[in-house]
Write an enzyme that holds these catalytic residues in place. Structure first.
Site, mmCIF file in Angstrom:
data_model
loop_
_atom_site.group_PDB
_atom_site.id
_atom_site.type_symbol
_atom_site.label_atom_id
_atom_site.label_comp_id
_atom_site.label_asym_id
_atom_site.label_seq_id
_atom_site.Cartn_x
_atom_site.Cartn_y
_atom_site.Cartn_z
ATOM 1 N N SER A 285 0.827 -1.211 0.000
ATOM 2 C CA SER A 285 0.000 0.000 0.000
ATOM 3 C C SER A 285 0.860 1.259 0.000
ATOM 4 O O SER A 285 0.404 2.332 -0.393
ATOM 5 C CB SER A 285 -0.919 0.009 1.229
ATOM 6 O OG SER A 285 -1.914 -0.976 1.098
ATOM 7 N N GLU B 134 -4.377 -3.319 -7.019
ATOM 8 C CA GLU B 134 -4.461 -1.940 -7.558
ATOM 9 C C GLU B 134 -5.010 -0.958 -6.514
ATOM 10 O O GLU B 134 -5.733 -0.026 -6.835
ATOM 11 C CB GLU B 134 -5.228 -1.911 -8.880
ATOM 12 C CG GLU B 134 -4.532 -2.792 -9.905
ATOM 13 C CD GLU B 134 -4.651 -2.363 -11.339
ATOM 14 O OE1 GLU B 134 -5.032 -1.217 -11.590
ATOM 15 O OE2 GLU B 134 -4.346 -3.195 -12.209
HETATM 16 N N1 CAA Z 1 -2.020 11.065 -10.082
HETATM 17 C C1 CAA Z 1 -0.896 11.838 -10.207
HETATM 18 N N2 CAA Z 1 -0.115 12.134 -9.150
HETATM 19 C C2 CAA Z 1 -0.466 11.666 -7.953
HETATM 20 C C3 CAA Z 1 -1.607 10.857 -7.762
HETATM 21 C C4 CAA Z 1 -2.394 10.571 -8.894
HETATM 22 N N3 CAA Z 1 -3.489 9.812 -8.790
HETATM 23 N N4 CAA Z 1 -1.707 10.518 -6.457
HETATM 24 C C5 CAA Z 1 -0.662 11.098 -5.838
HETATM 25 N N5 CAA Z 1 0.073 11.785 -6.732
HETATM 26 C C6 CAA Z 1 1.270 12.587 -6.476
HETATM 27 C C7 CAA Z 1 0.940 13.721 -5.499
HETATM 28 O O1 CAA Z 1 0.448 14.867 -6.191
HETATM 29 C C8 CAA Z 1 2.280 13.979 -4.882
HETATM 30 O O2 CAA Z 1 3.088 14.717 -5.767
HETATM 31 P P1 CAA Z 1 3.756 16.143 -5.357
HETATM 32 O O3 CAA Z 1 4.612 15.888 -4.141
HETATM 33 O O4 CAA Z 1 4.531 16.533 -6.566
HETATM 34 O O5 CAA Z 1 2.612 17.053 -5.041
HETATM 35 C C9 CAA Z 1 2.889 12.602 -4.811
HETATM 36 O O6 CAA Z 1 2.222 11.808 -5.787
HETATM 37 C C10 CAA Z 1 2.766 11.953 -3.451
HETATM 38 O O7 CAA Z 1 1.400 11.936 -3.105
HETATM 39 P P2 CAA Z 1 0.907 11.495 -1.676
HETATM 40 O O8 CAA Z 1 1.621 12.333 -0.651
HETATM 41 O O9 CAA Z 1 -0.582 11.488 -1.677
HETATM 42 O O10 CAA Z 1 1.515 10.020 -1.606
HETATM 43 P P3 CAA Z 1 1.425 8.912 -0.483
HETATM 44 O O11 CAA Z 1 2.746 8.326 -0.299
HETATM 45 O O12 CAA Z 1 0.698 9.451 0.707
HETATM 46 O O13 CAA Z 1 0.538 7.763 -1.194
HETATM 47 C C11 CAA Z 1 -1.422 6.603 -1.880
HETATM 48 C C12 CAA Z 1 -0.682 7.964 -1.726
HETATM 49 C C13 CAA Z 1 -2.749 6.935 -2.505
HETATM 50 C C14 CAA Z 1 -1.617 5.910 -0.560
HETATM 51 C C15 CAA Z 1 -0.597 5.733 -2.852
HETATM 52 O O14 CAA Z 1 0.609 5.344 -2.255
HETATM 53 C C16 CAA Z 1 -1.327 4.497 -3.303
HETATM 54 O O15 CAA Z 1 -2.131 4.567 -4.234
HETATM 55 N N6 CAA Z 1 -1.030 3.330 -2.696
HETATM 56 C C17 CAA Z 1 -1.556 2.051 -3.178
HETATM 57 C C18 CAA Z 1 -0.615 1.440 -4.154
HETATM 58 C C19 CAA Z 1 -1.307 0.479 -5.072
HETATM 59 O O16 CAA Z 1 -2.402 0.713 -5.539
HETATM 60 N N7 CAA Z 1 -0.613 -0.615 -5.386
HETATM 61 C C20 CAA Z 1 -1.153 -1.564 -6.301
HETATM 62 C C21 CAA Z 1 -0.029 -2.311 -6.941
HETATM 63 S S1 CAA Z 1 -0.196 -2.508 -8.647
HETATM 64 C C22 CAA Z 1 -1.247 -3.780 -8.897
HETATM 65 O O17 CAA Z 1 -1.913 -4.288 -8.047
HETATM 66 C C23 CAA Z 1 -1.322 -4.135 -10.348
HETATM 67 C C24 CAA Z 1 -1.591 -5.544 -10.645
HETATM 68 O O18 CAA Z 1 -0.680 -6.287 -10.914
HETATM 69 C C25 CAA Z 1 -2.980 -6.030 -10.762
#
Ligand code: CAA
Length: 383
Positions: A132, A363
């Site tokens: 995550s 995801e």
């Molecule tokens: N689009 C573009 N940029 C984004 C974004 C998005 N949706 N979400 C965050 N960002 C950017 C932010 O703007 C920020 O950038 P700046 O510093 O330049 O402003 C940067 O990313 C960091 O953002 P956060 O501080 O919000 O980041 P965070 O560390 O707190 O994490 C989170 C946010 C939503 C928890 C993210 O880590 C997340 O989505 N985690 C889950 C990961 C995931 O989905 N993994 C799945 C693995 S892939 C998979 O499963 C595929 C498969 O094989 C089926």
């Protein structure tokens, strides 16, 4: 309920429905048993344009919109969720990221093979200690002349074994946290790019999920996707599209479970009548159908938002959250309606139940979607 779909979108839905039920469905149960990767499905799907749906035609893609893609992916998931997850990662994550961030050279080198189904795409973000929280990933990429040298391990990679091309993230400047993560394009067979253990999973058994190991793996700088430090943004943007794909997969599996429950309940007799006559069961079916339709509309709406060129992170997370939870409620009720027969492998609902389980996990878990959604609600200036 297709009142706002165009003739072209409906035509694509019809075409994929026919293909999916004739070609993909008959072997799905067997594949679940043998875990055989459905390579032949992808060859045929590529002929129909399903392996490069949103890729522009100049690179050999079908150039459709995301709404059409959602309709098509749901139809594939209806028959075989294993085939659908591979299609989903390939289209919404790999092809879309190359189209969005790739150089002209990268597009020309990789897209034709991807859209023709000769090469299938994988996405390697997750690591053993970074699920995550992908910012805490440890894989390193150290510059050495024109190359980057990658070291580390990725985990739970969909199509890890069978992919021809993998988008992998790694730290180029760890001190910069998310701004020090970069994304790379890795062709199968690159020295030092090793396929690790394959997981033995509860569901989606015909889709391989593996570790990927980088052991001094040298990647040329021409295969850096975007700029150094863009990797986290590329991954998050890719996951926005990917989450619409998970919504579509959930809708497809839920529709299959609902149809199976309706069919079974009109055939099964107890107390002198088919069980479909009992109000308790009819109310279950009514709830399942209504929740399914709500999930479908949320997913199509997220896709339409993307197609209009607007921000869609919030809509994609809502669709993923609701649809993946919905399909788990739906398959549980469908299995219950089947009684003891739902618990045995002779009926497909047993497979639907297992296949659906991961949809609230990969995801981005349900809990992560709630983080994304609540952050938007509290911080979004549009509100
Ligand atoms: N689009 C573009 N940029 C984004 C974004 C998005 N949706 N979400 C965050 N960002 C950017 C932010 O703007 C920020 O950038 P700046 O510093 O330049 O402003 C940067 O990313 C960091 O953002 P956060 O501080 O919000 O980041 P965070 O560390 O707190 O994490 C989170 C946010 C939503 C928890 C993210 O880590 C997340 O989505 N985690 C889950 C990961 C995931 O989905 N993994 C799945 C693995 S892939 C998979 O499963 C595929 C498969 O094989 C089926």
């Amino acid at each position: 309920m297709s009142y706002y779909l165009t003739d072209e979108q409906l035509m694509i839905q019809d075409m994929v429905r026919e293909f999916s039920r004739k070609v993909v469905a008959p072997t799905a149960m067997k594949r679940d048993e043998t875990k055989e990767f459905p390579a032949e499905n992808f060859e045929k799907m590529a002929e129909l344009g399903l392996m490069g749906m949103m890729v522009p035609s100049e690179y050999g893609g079908a150039g459709t919109d995301t709404v059409s893609y959602v309709l098509a992916l749901s139809e594939i998931a209806y028959s075989c969720a294993s085939t659908a997850v591979v299609m989903s990662v390939h289209n919404s994550i790999v092809c879309e990221s190359i189209c969005r961030y790739g150089t002209e050279d990268q597009k020309k080198r990789y897209l034709p093979a991807l859209v023709s189904g000769k090469s299938i795409g994988a996405f390697a973000l997750t690591e053993p200690q970074a699920g995550s929280d992908p910012v805490s990933q440890k894989t390193s990429a150290v510059k050495d002349g024109d190359y980057y040298v990658l070291n580390g391990t990725k985990r739970f990679i969909t199509t890890g074994k069978n992919a021809g091309l993998t988008i992998a993230t790694a730290n180029t400047e760890p001190a910069k946290k998310h701004k020090g993560i970069s994304a790379f394009l890795l062709a199968k067979g690159t020295p030092g790019f090793i396929i690790g253990k394959t997981e033995d999973k509860m569901g989606l058994r015909a889709s391989d999920t593996t570790d990927l190991i980088f052991d001094n793996c040298r990647v040329h700088k021409k295969d850096l996707l975007g700029n150094e430090g863009d990797g986290f943004k590329i991954a998050m943007t890719a996951l926005d599209g990917g989450r619409i794909g998970i919504g579509a997969q959930s809708v497809g599996v839920a529709q299959a479970a609902l149809d199976a429950a309706v069919k079974y309940s009109t055939e099964r007799e107890q107390f002198g009548q088919t069980i479909s006559k009992f109000q308790g069961l009819r109310w279950m079916i009514a709830e399942m159908a209504t929740e399914l339709e709500a999930a479908r509309q949320l997913t199509l709406s997220a896709a339409a938002t993307k197609d209009r060129g607007e921000k869609y992170t919030l809509e994609a997370s809502m669709a993923k959250l609701y649809a993946s939870e919905m399909v788990n409620r739906t398959v549980a009720k469908a299995l219950q309606i089947h009684g003891g027969y739902g618990y045995i492998k002779e009926y497909p609902v047993e497979r639907f139940y297992r296949d659906a389980r991961v949809l609230t996990i990969y995801e981005g878990t349900t809990e992560i979607q709630k983080v994304v959604i609540s952050n938007h609600i509290f911080n979004d200036k549009r509100r």
